[in-house]
Design a protein around this motif. Structure first.
Motif, mmCIF file in Angstrom:
data_model
loop_
_atom_site.group_PDB
_atom_site.id
_atom_site.type_symbol
_atom_site.label_atom_id
_atom_site.label_comp_id
_atom_site.label_asym_id
_atom_site.label_seq_id
_atom_site.Cartn_x
_atom_site.Cartn_y
_atom_site.Cartn_z
ATOM 1 N N ARG A 41 1.257 -1.409 -0.320
ATOM 2 C CA ARG A 41 0.343 -0.099 -0.550
ATOM 3 C C ARG A 41 0.196 1.405 0.038
ATOM 4 O O ARG A 41 1.576 1.228 0.933
ATOM 5 N N ARG A 42 0.498 2.158 -1.085
ATOM 6 C CA ARG A 42 1.334 3.721 -1.177
ATOM 7 C C ARG A 42 0.186 4.398 -1.201
ATOM 8 O O ARG A 42 -0.688 3.746 -1.803
ATOM 9 N N LYS A 43 0.756 5.697 -0.649
ATOM 10 C CA LYS A 43 -0.280 6.854 -0.637
ATOM 11 C C LYS A 43 -0.026 7.054 -2.491
ATOM 12 O O LYS A 43 0.444 7.419 -2.044
ATOM 13 N N SER A 45 -1.203 9.569 -4.879
ATOM 14 C CA SER A 45 -1.355 10.833 -5.922
ATOM 15 C C SER A 45 -2.262 11.671 -5.949
ATOM 16 O O SER A 45 -3.556 10.763 -5.950
ATOM 17 N N ASP A 46 -2.257 12.920 -5.949
ATOM 18 C CA ASP A 46 -4.005 13.462 -6.460
ATOM 19 C C ASP A 46 -3.902 12.974 -8.278
ATOM 20 O O ASP A 46 -5.340 12.693 -7.881
ATOM 21 N N ILE A 49 -5.839 9.257 -7.548
ATOM 22 C CA ILE A 49 -6.534 9.846 -6.186
ATOM 23 C C ILE A 49 -8.158 9.379 -8.036
ATOM 24 O O ILE A 49 -8.721 8.762 -7.813
#
Length: 204
Positions: A41-43, A45-46, A49
């Motif tokens: 799991r990686r955050k 980017s805008d 998303i």
């Protein structure tokens, strides 16, 4: 026509959601993505998303190609009012979507197939184009000669979905009347859809 040939449930696993709310979805057992790196799991980017929101909305409606989906965005942007709401209304006016919403078939993919095979009438005339734009007051029905198809009987008997109130459906006659164009809040999506992020994606 879309050239996607992979299993529809791979979309669920890739996006990590039960896109159509079906009990067979693999996400019900494993919520992470496919492959050996699926659990990482990686955050996002805008951009990530926004892309995910687009893939989710596009995937939900079955087999819409990128060129056609972009066309829906352009048309939604051209119209007056909220572009996101316009986009949802345009997608819900697709003939294949109306057939699915009316519970005349069990899946959006079956809806596209039954339309393409010429089993659907609109106001008494045969229409075999899944993207046909259904207008307020149009009556969509299964060809009476195809009323005993197992696919249709399965859908009618299923308690899996409810018919939204912008359709008036007579399952005995296998027909539905499109009453009005819906807003986002009217559409019974099993998962949260974010058309505003789709608009941001295309307006970059």
């Amino acid at each position: 026509m879309s050239k996607r040939k992979t299993s529809k449930y791979k979309i669920d696993r890739r996006l990590g959601v039960n896109l159509w709310g079906r009990p067979k979805s693999p996400v019900n057992k494993r919520s992470y993505g496919p492959g050996q790196h699926g659990q990482r799991r990686r955050k996002p980017s805008d951009f990530g998303i926004q892309l995910s929101a687009k893939q989710k909305l596009k995937g939900y409606y079955g087999s819409i190609g990128e060129k056609q989906f972009r066309h829906y965005y352009d048309e939604a942007d051209r119209r007056k009012g909220d572009t996101g709401e316009n986009l949802i209304e345009l997608l819900e006016r697709r003939l294949a979507t109306v057939v699915y919403r009316a519970k005349l078939v069990p899946t959006v993919f079956a809806a596209r197939q039954i339309v393409n095979h010429g089993h659907i009438l609109v106001n008494g005339k045969r229409v075999n184009v899944a993207s046909y734009n259904v207008k307020d007051g149009d009556v969509v029905q299964i060809d009476p000669r195809k009323k005993d198809m197992p696919l249709v009987l399965e859908a009618i008997e299923s308690a899996e979905r409810d018919v939204p109130d912008y359709l008036e459906v007579d399952h005995n006659a296998l027909k539905a009347t499109f009453l009005r164009g819906p807003k986002l809040a009217d559409v019974p999506f099993p998962v949260q859809m974010e058309p505003n992020l789709v608009i941001e994606y295309y307006s970059r």
